[in-house]
Motif scaffolding. Structure first.
Motif, PDB file in Angstrom:
ATOM      1  N   CYS A  23      -8.740  12.575  -0.457  1.00  0.00           N
ATOM      2  CA  CYS A  23     -10.073  12.598  -1.057  1.00  0.00           C
ATOM      3  C   CYS A  23     -11.051  13.324  -0.145  1.00  0.00           C
ATOM      4  O   CYS A  23     -11.883  14.089  -0.624  1.00  0.00           O
ATOM      5  N   ILE A  27     -13.336  16.443  -1.279  1.00  0.00           N
ATOM      6  CA  ILE A  27     -14.789  16.419  -1.147  1.00  0.00           C
ATOM      7  C   ILE A  27     -15.260  17.593  -0.291  1.00  0.00           C
ATOM      8  O   ILE A  27     -16.277  18.225  -0.594  1.00  0.00           O
ATOM      9  N   CYS A  56     -13.715  10.683  -6.618  1.00  0.00           N
ATOM     10  CA  CYS A  56     -13.955  12.096  -6.320  1.00  0.00           C
ATOM     11  C   CYS A  56     -14.652  12.777  -7.495  1.00  0.00           C
ATOM     12  O   CYS A  56     -15.522  13.626  -7.298  1.00  0.00           O
ATOM     13  N   HIS A  59     -18.283  12.036  -7.286  1.00  0.00           N
ATOM     14  CA  HIS A  59     -18.892  12.852  -6.235  1.00  0.00           C
ATOM     15  C   HIS A  59     -19.069  14.291  -6.714  1.00  0.00           C
ATOM     16  O   HIS A  59     -20.120  14.898  -6.498  1.00  0.00           O
TER      17      HIS A  59
END
Length: 101
Positions: A23, A27, A56, A59
């Motif tokens: 992750c 990101i 994710c 985000h």
């Protein structure tokens, strides 16, 4: 860039285990996807991970909204030359630091 997903899929694949390292890599690459600056293979891997990882994806959605807001608020405006030069220097500095690992 390393692989974003294991053979069983992103974040461990089963939903029970979460792969924070995978992750973190996704990101870190979100802006390359948003800016269209990644390779087709990287794009595929990022999208595959985002489809399987709700954290994710959230985000990514936030970053996408931030990019849209910046584009809306800064439409047609140019930063002062002093600011642009400071940003260039900071980007070079960041690139050098990141590349040193």
């Amino acid at each position: 860039m390393s692989e974003f997903s294991r053979s069983s899929g992103p974040c461990g694949g089963g939903g029970d285990s979460h792969d924070p390292a995978g992750c973190a890599e996704v990101i870190a690459e979100v802006w390359t996807l948003l800016d269209g600056e990644c390779t087709p293979e990287t794009r595929r891997k990022l999208r595959q991970h985002l489809e399987a990882c709700p954290e994710c994806l959230r985000h990514y959605g936030l970053e996408e909204r931030i990019k849209a807001l910046i584009a809306t608020k800064c439409k047609g405006e140019k930063a002062p030359e002093g600011l642009r030069e400071r940003l260039r220097l900071e980007i070079r500095r960041t690139t050098i630091i990141r590349g040193g690992f």
